[in-house]
Scaffold this motif. Structure first.
Motif, PDB file in Angstrom:
ATOM      1  N   THR A  23     -24.668 -43.350 -18.412  1.00 10.78           N
ATOM      2  CA  THR A  23     -23.431 -43.884 -17.851  1.00 10.78           C
ATOM      3  C   THR A  23     -22.245 -43.088 -18.381  1.00 10.78           C
ATOM      4  N   THR A  24     -21.415 -42.633 -17.480  1.00 11.43           N
ATOM      5  CA  THR A  24     -20.217 -41.885 -17.830  1.00 11.43           C
ATOM      6  C   THR A  24     -19.060 -42.445 -17.009  1.00 11.43           C
ATOM      7  N   TRP A  25     -17.866 -42.360 -17.542  1.00 12.51           N
ATOM      8  CA  TRP A  25     -16.672 -42.807 -16.829  1.00 12.51           C
ATOM      9  C   TRP A  25     -15.797 -41.597 -16.511  1.00 12.51           C
ATOM     10  N   VAL A  26     -15.273 -41.574 -15.312  1.00  9.13           N
ATOM     11  CA  VAL A  26     -14.351 -40.515 -14.907  1.00  9.13           C
ATOM     12  C   VAL A  26     -12.957 -41.120 -14.803  1.00  9.13           C
ATOM     13  N   LEU A  27     -11.993 -40.485 -15.490  1.00  9.78           N
ATOM     14  CA  LEU A  27     -10.620 -40.959 -15.499  1.00  9.78           C
ATOM     15  C   LEU A  27      -9.739 -39.974 -14.739  1.00  9.78           C
ATOM     16  N   TYR A  28      -8.922 -40.498 -13.840  1.00 12.77           N
ATOM     17  CA  TYR A  28      -8.045 -39.653 -13.036  1.00 12.77           C
ATOM     18  C   TYR A  28      -6.637 -40.219 -13.053  1.00 12.77           C
ATOM     19  N   ASN A  29      -5.652 -39.352 -13.349  1.00 16.22           N
ATOM     20  CA  ASN A  29      -4.263 -39.771 -13.353  1.00 16.22           C
ATOM     21  C   ASN A  29      -3.610 -39.374 -12.031  1.00 16.22           C
ATOM     22  N   MET A  30      -3.138 -40.381 -11.292  1.00 19.79           N
ATOM     23  CA  MET A  30      -2.602 -40.144  -9.958  1.00 19.79           C
ATOM     24  C   MET A  30      -1.249 -39.445  -9.968  1.00 19.79           C
ATOM     25  N   GLU A  31      -0.588 -39.358 -11.124  1.00 21.52           N
ATOM     26  CA  GLU A  31       0.686 -38.656 -11.223  1.00 21.52           C
ATOM     27  C   GLU A  31       0.506 -37.221 -11.718  1.00 21.52           C
ATOM     28  N   SER A  32      -0.172 -37.065 -12.857  1.00 16.95           N
ATOM     29  CA  SER A  32      -0.339 -35.726 -13.430  1.00 16.95           C
ATOM     30  C   SER A  32      -1.530 -34.982 -12.840  1.00 16.95           C
ATOM     31  N   HIS A  33      -2.420 -35.727 -12.172  1.00 19.24           N
ATOM     32  CA  HIS A  33      -3.659 -35.193 -11.595  1.00 19.24           C
ATOM     33  C   HIS A  33      -4.645 -34.715 -12.664  1.00 19.24           C
ATOM     34  N   ALA A  34      -4.419 -35.121 -13.900  1.00 20.50           N
ATOM     35  CA  ALA A  34      -5.407 -34.842 -14.940  1.00 20.50           C
ATOM     36  C   ALA A  34      -6.664 -35.642 -14.658  1.00 20.50           C
ATOM     37  N   ILE A  35      -7.818 -35.040 -14.930  1.00 21.90           N
ATOM     38  CA  ILE A  35      -9.085 -35.733 -14.694  1.00 21.90           C
ATOM     39  C   ILE A  35     -10.042 -35.410 -15.836  1.00 21.90           C
ATOM     40  N   TYR A  36     -10.652 -36.455 -16.381  1.00 24.41           N
ATOM     41  CA  TYR A  36     -11.564 -36.326 -17.511  1.00 24.41           C
ATOM     42  C   TYR A  36     -12.851 -37.082 -17.219  1.00 24.41           C
ATOM     43  N   LYS A  37     -13.925 -36.582 -17.791  1.00 30.66           N
ATOM     44  CA  LYS A  37     -15.122 -37.416 -17.905  1.00 30.66           C
ATOM     45  C   LYS A  37     -15.162 -37.924 -19.326  1.00 30.66           C
ATOM     46  N   PHE A  38     -15.546 -39.186 -19.478  1.00 34.45           N
ATOM     47  CA  PHE A  38     -15.430 -39.892 -20.752  1.00 34.45           C
ATOM     48  C   PHE A  38     -16.740 -40.614 -21.029  1.00 34.45           C
ATOM     49  N   GLY A  39     -17.241 -40.458 -22.247  1.00 30.97           N
ATOM     50  CA  GLY A  39     -18.482 -41.118 -22.622  1.00 30.97           C
ATOM     51  C   GLY A  39     -18.369 -41.865 -23.933  1.00 30.97           C
ATOM     52  N   VAL A  40     -18.994 -43.033 -23.995  1.00 30.98           N
ATOM     53  CA  VAL A  40     -19.122 -43.774 -25.258  1.00 30.98           C
ATOM     54  C   VAL A  40     -20.506 -43.459 -25.808  1.00 30.98           C
TER      55      VAL A  40
END
Length: 270
Positions: A234-251
């Protein structure tokens, strides 16, 4: 003499008949009133309660509470959200240590917050993913701050969006390992923001009272042992709608509020 007695007897009879008739009329009136109270028309609450004022006052009060006053962007919604996540004024003292390997960032986060009993009165730990930095923010300050990206308080994870803060992060849960994870399409319904206030001002929760943030109940919970575990693949993808930064995030690990996490940027178009 006999005529006088006869007249007296006749008057007494008529008096008794009149008294009984009056008594019957009073009883009938009382019975009708009692029946009206005990078995009111289901559609006429005013008659059932015996007056209009009480019903009208109650109705106005109920409308004030249940009306949809918490539409997105409204002051009422902000007030309810603030009551949920922006009450604590102190900065969480939990330690956060960072490490990096090229584009891959990792962090050890102490979000134990003094234990379960203290969690509600202790601020979240606020992290800036762009700079790999813990921010010295209280819950009160963070509610109006755009610098933080993700926050931790024991098993609760929030992102700066929607009802949590003024930024515009979205999160999608992906059923894949960290290396293989890719962002869903923009139209995918798995994208979420922190939305835990309904338009009627109800606070939305899931699981054991967890606010319905974008992460929500992100962990697996074992009812027999009362322990939490990190879900596999399981991985989470984070996307910022203003800066358009996008990360994949894992615990990677979680233990009673202590996290080992990692994240890495995803280049647009990949």
């Amino acid at each position: 003499m006999q005529l006088g007695r006869l007249l007296l007897r006749t008057l007494l009879v008529f008096s008794l008949v009149g008294f009984v008739a009056c008594s019957d009329d009073d009883a009938n009136e009382n019975n009708q009133t009692d029946t009206g109270v005990e078995t009111p028309d289901a559609g006429d609450h005013n008659d059932a309660l015996g007056g209009d004022d009480t019903v009208e006052d109650d109705t106005v009060e109920d409308d004030t509470v249940t009306a949809g006053n918490c539409e997105p962007g409204s002051d009422d919604r902000a007030a309810v959200a603030r009551e949920q996540v922006a009450k604590n004024e102190g900065v969480n003292a939990g330690e956060v240590t960072f490490a990096s390997d090229a584009d891959l960032q990792s962090a050890s986060i102490d979000a134990a917050s003094g234990g379960p009993a203290q969690a509600a009165t202790t601020s979240y730990v606020y992290v800036d993913l762009d700079t790999a930095e813990k921010l010295e923010l209280s819950d009160v300050d963070a509610f109006e701050d755009t610098a933080w990206d993700i926050a931790f308080n024991r098993a609760m994870i929030r992102v700066n969006s929607g009802d949590s803060g003024p930024s515009r992060w979205m999160v999608a849960r992906v059923d894949a390992g960290f290396d293989e994870a890719a962002p869903p399409s923009p139209q995918d319904t798995s994208w979420k923001t922190d939305t835990f206030i309904a338009d009627d001002c109800e606070v939305l929760t899931e699981g054991m009272g967890t606010l319905t943030t974008a992460f929500g109940v992100w962990f697996d919970y074992d009812m027999s042992t009362h322990t939490t575990a990190v879900p596999e693949n399981t991985t989470w993808v984070l996307y910022n709608m203003e800066s358009h930064a996008i990360y994949k995030f894992g615990v990677n690990t979680y233990d009673s509020g202590a996290y080992e996490v990692q994240w890495a940027p995803i280049e647009m178009g990949r």
